[in-house]
Design a protein around this motif. Structure first.
Motif, PDB file in Angstrom:
ATOM      1  N   THR A  42       0.824  -1.206   0.000  1.00 45.50           N
ATOM      2  CA  THR A  42       0.000   0.000   0.000  1.00 45.50           C
ATOM      3  C   THR A  42       0.859   1.257   0.000  1.00 45.50           C
ATOM      4  OG1 THR A  42      -1.789  -1.134   1.183  1.00 45.50           O
ATOM      5  CG2 THR A  42      -1.778   1.274   1.257  1.00 45.50           C
ATOM      6  N   GLU A 225      -4.793  10.589   6.697  1.00 45.05           N
ATOM      7  CA  GLU A 225      -5.424   9.295   6.446  1.00 45.05           C
ATOM      8  C   GLU A 225      -4.548   8.189   7.040  1.00 45.05           C
ATOM      9  OE1 GLU A 225      -7.990   9.440   2.580  1.00 45.05           O
ATOM     10  OE2 GLU A 225      -6.029  10.277   2.090  1.00 45.05           O
ATOM     11  N   VAL A 227      -4.007   3.860   7.329  1.00 47.05           N
ATOM     12  CA  VAL A 227      -4.286   2.499   6.880  1.00 47.05           C
ATOM     13  C   VAL A 227      -3.811   1.534   7.965  1.00 47.05           C
ATOM     14  CG1 VAL A 227      -3.754   0.715   5.185  1.00 47.05           C
ATOM     15  CG2 VAL A 227      -4.065   3.089   4.441  1.00 47.05           C
ATOM     16  N   GLY A 341     -10.510  -1.911   2.730  1.00 44.10           N
ATOM     17  CA  GLY A 341     -11.157  -0.679   2.305  1.00 44.10           C
ATOM     18  C   GLY A 341     -11.401   0.278   3.447  1.00 44.10           C
ATOM     19  N   ARG A 342     -12.344   1.194   3.245  1.00 41.61           N
ATOM     20  CA  ARG A 342     -12.623   2.254   4.213  1.00 41.61           C
ATOM     21  C   ARG A 342     -13.535   1.733   5.315  1.00 41.61           C
ATOM     22  NH1 ARG A 342     -14.387   5.521   0.848  1.00 41.61           N
ATOM     23  NH2 ARG A 342     -12.638   6.961   0.601  1.00 41.61           N
ATOM     24  N   ASN A 346     -11.567   8.569   6.461  1.00 43.84           N
ATOM     25  CA  ASN A 346     -10.112   8.564   6.268  1.00 43.84           C
ATOM     26  C   ASN A 346      -9.395   7.495   7.093  1.00 43.84           C
ATOM     27  OD1 ASN A 346     -10.474  10.763   4.555  1.00 43.84           O
ATOM     28  ND2 ASN A 346     -10.180  12.235   6.209  1.00 43.84           N
ATOM     29  N   TYR A 348      -8.723   3.250   7.048  1.00 42.56           N
ATOM     30  CA  TYR A 348      -8.818   2.106   6.154  1.00 42.56           C
ATOM     31  C   TYR A 348      -8.210   0.868   6.823  1.00 42.56           C
ATOM     32  CZ  TYR A 348      -9.355   6.041   2.948  1.00 42.56           C
ATOM     33  OH  TYR A 348      -9.775   7.216   2.355  1.00 42.56           O
ATOM     34  N   SER A 364      -4.623  -5.760  -2.061  1.00 41.71           N
ATOM     35  CA  SER A 364      -4.976  -4.734  -1.082  1.00 41.71           C
ATOM     36  C   SER A 364      -4.231  -3.434  -1.337  1.00 41.71           C
ATOM     37  CB  SER A 364      -4.677  -5.229   0.331  1.00 41.71           C
ATOM     38  OG  SER A 364      -5.473  -6.343   0.667  1.00 41.71           O
ATOM     39  N   LEU A 368      -6.408  -0.106  -1.922  1.00 38.97           N
ATOM     40  CA  LEU A 368      -6.327   1.006  -0.982  1.00 38.97           C
ATOM     41  C   LEU A 368      -5.729   2.247  -1.619  1.00 38.97           C
ATOM     42  CD1 LEU A 368      -5.237  -1.021   2.164  1.00 38.97           C
ATOM     43  CD2 LEU A 368      -7.443   0.110   1.821  1.00 38.97           C
ATOM     44  N   LEU A 371      -8.396   3.925  -3.596  1.00 36.78           N
ATOM     45  CA  LEU A 371      -9.327   4.689  -2.770  1.00 36.78           C
ATOM     46  C   LEU A 371      -8.733   6.028  -2.348  1.00 36.78           C
ATOM     47  CD1 LEU A 371     -10.879   1.971  -0.401  1.00 36.78           C
ATOM     48  CD2 LEU A 371     -12.123   3.401  -2.038  1.00 36.78           C
ATOM     49  N   GLU A 376     -10.636   4.294  -7.965  1.00 30.84           N
ATOM     50  CA  GLU A 376     -11.091   3.061  -7.347  1.00 30.84           C
ATOM     51  C   GLU A 376     -11.021   1.873  -8.302  1.00 30.84           C
ATOM     52  OE1 GLU A 376     -14.765   3.166  -5.288  1.00 30.84           O
ATOM     53  OE2 GLU A 376     -14.354   5.086  -4.286  1.00 30.84           O
ATOM     54  N   THR A 380     -13.720  -2.847  -5.548  1.00 29.77           N
ATOM     55  CA  THR A 380     -13.688  -2.176  -4.246  1.00 29.77           C
ATOM     56  C   THR A 380     -14.862  -2.604  -3.363  1.00 29.77           C
ATOM     57  OG1 THR A 380     -12.505  -0.252  -5.138  1.00 29.77           O
ATOM     58  CG2 THR A 380     -13.751   0.069  -3.093  1.00 29.77           C
TER      59      THR A 380
END
Length: 504
Positions: A42, A225, A227, A341-342, A346, A348, A364, A368, A371, A376, A380
């Motif tokens: 990611t 954001e 993750v 995903g989300r 913000n 994930y 992934s 991600l 997104l 996207e 998704t």
């Protein structure tokens, strides 16, 4: 002593540069928690797309779950396609197939483009059964795989040195060295402006317009954001608590002559799972990797499971001494699809790879990054963490909930009142003393180490893994070293010392 060196071949055969520990507060665009295949993929995808990310890893990157995988990169996942088509429709199965096969090809292209030497080998992938009565189900699965867009075929013969009743075969899949691949990706990530911090455990997350992360050293990270790419999400567990099921599998690795190499990848869910592949291993040899003996963390009997796997391998393959053995941990999900995903504004997540983490982890990273950059991927919604599949999930969710309840009840009866002096060196036990429940490990010198037996994540009682000499929580798969330090989350705090038990 168990046969073989107790370490992952991938870890033993690769060295990584050390990345710094985060020692001062920072304000960043994107923070990725976790330095395994999903986290590194990611962060790399985001950095390449012009949004440099930072990776916050509690230990060393690619040394957790990803460092203990089998390195099997295939779109042919066991018993997924027919159930997925039947419950969610043909289009869902097609999206699943496309997302997985594109992940396979994406990894090959990246390795070639960046010049990463990671032993990429194209091999057929087989899903097989041995009982004749299972061939009908397998033919249906083969048809579903083909309907989903993959060029699979049903066959009755394979290169395995033992007979099978049938198999689904998918050509042009990949086996590789996962650590070499990801360490190369990490180096390119840093060259591109991303950052990696090791020995930086995130212990708190406060959501807001800019999320605030706090590390175990008291350092603060503000990120627009975030993750969460840890095995079991270390935060936001309420959403997935009863939808993720931890499991472990053993892996043994032994040299085999090149002429005895079956030349493909194989997997079955029979015999409590068997996965077969090989890797380059010196002149005239290959390294045979056999995975199997699935079990829940904390269920014990690791030594016996290891012995069973070695005996099975010797019955079927011409091996000598076992050189390596290790255990891999993963999470099944209640609808057999990962959660990627989300989950909130913000925020994930990427988790639930169901023993197919290589393709899911790479998928992934792409999902991600899409997104977060506004591009996207078509699949998704298929993997969205907030999806609801009531009919598909109702039974499994109830089963997980009842399993947790049974563990809580069992916790009350499996605690012993054994005197500490009766514990043999190298063993551990959960003992009730002075009204407290204590986890006591006696080391090889006879010195007892006394901790609270309650997992700090959810309060379940840990159990002792005799083969790996670690404490394991059966509820969510947390693992702790003999001294109580966290080896594997979702726990972010160690097992605490239990002073009431120290002077029995």
């Amino acid at each position: 002593m168990l046969e073989g060196s107790a370490q992952s071949y991938w870890m033993a055969s690769s060295k990584s540069p050390e990345y710094p520990t985060l020692t001062e507060d920072v304000d960043v665009d994107v923070a990725v928690i976790g330095g395994g295949i999903a986290g590194i993929s990611t962060a790399w995808e985001l950095t390449r797309a012009g949004r440099p990310a930072i990776v916050l890893e509690a230990d060393r990157i690619v040394s957790g779950v990803t460092g203990f995988t089998t390195g099997r990169l295939s779109a042919l996942h066991p018993w997924v396609f027919a159930p997925l088509r039947d419950s969610l429709g043909a289009e869902a199965a097609r999206l699943y197939a496309r997302s997985q096969q594109e992940a396979v090809e994406h990894a090959v292209q990246i390795a070639d483009k960046l010049g990463i030497q990671c032993d990429v080998e194209r091999r057929p992938s087989y899903l097989y059964v041995e009982p004749v009565e299972r061939t009908g189900d397998l033919k249906a699965e083969a048809a579903a795989v083909r309907e989903a867009g993959l060029a699979a075929s049903f066959v009755t013969e394979t290169p395995l040195p033992y007979d099978v009743a049938g198999a689904v075969k998918l050509d042009e899949q990949v086996q590789f060295h996962p650590r070499h691949y990801l360490l190369g990706l990490a180096e390119d990530l840093v060259r591109g402006g991303g950052r990696i911090y090791e020995q930086t455990r995130v212990v708190d997350l406060v959501q807001g317009r800019r999320h605030r992360l706090t590390t175990d050293a008291g350092v603060t990270v503000h990120a627009r954001e975030v993750v969460i790419a840890t095995l079991f999400p270390v935060f936001g567990r309420a959403l997935l608590d009863f939808r993720l099921v931890p499991l472990r599998e053993l892996v043994i690795a032994a040299p085999i002559a090149e002429e005895d190499d079956p030349g493909a990848m194989f997997i079955t869910r029979e015999d409590n799972t068997r996965s077969v592949r090989t890797a380059p291993y010196g002149e005239g040899q290959r390294l045979l990797l056999i995975t199997g003996e699935s079990f829940e963390p904390g269920s014990g009997e690791t030594t016996e499971r290891h012995r069973t796997l070695v005996e099975w391998t010797r019955r079927h393959f011409k091996i000598g001494d076992v050189h390596y053995w290790w255990a891999a941990q993963d999470l099944d999900t209640t609808d057999k699809l990962p959660y990627v995903g989300r989950v909130d504004d913000n925020l994930y997540v990427a988790t639930g790879y169901a023993r197919s983490g290589m393709s899911h982890g790479i998928m992934s990273g792409r999902l991600l990054a899409g997104l977060l950059t506004g591009e996207e991927q078509p699949w998704t919604d298929l993997y969205a963490p907030r999806r609801k599949h009531p009919i598909r999930e109702a039974g499994p969710v109830l089963k997980v909930g009842l399993s947790h309840l049974r563990r809580r009840i069992a916790d009350q009866v499996r605690v012993t009142r054994m005197p500490v002096a009766e514990l043999k060196p190298g063993t551990g036990a959960v003992v009730r003393m002075r009204g407290r429940v204590c986890a006591i490990y006696r080391d090889d010198h006879g010195t007892p180490h006394v901790l609270s037996a309650r997992c700090p994540h959810s309060g379940c009682l840990v159990t002792f893994n005799d083969a790996e000499r670690v404490w394991e929580c059966p509820c969510h798969g947390c693992r702790f070293a003999a001294d109580g330090s966290v080896l594997q989350g979702p726990a972010t705090a160690p097992l605490s010392p239990e002073y009431e038990c120290m002077n029995p």
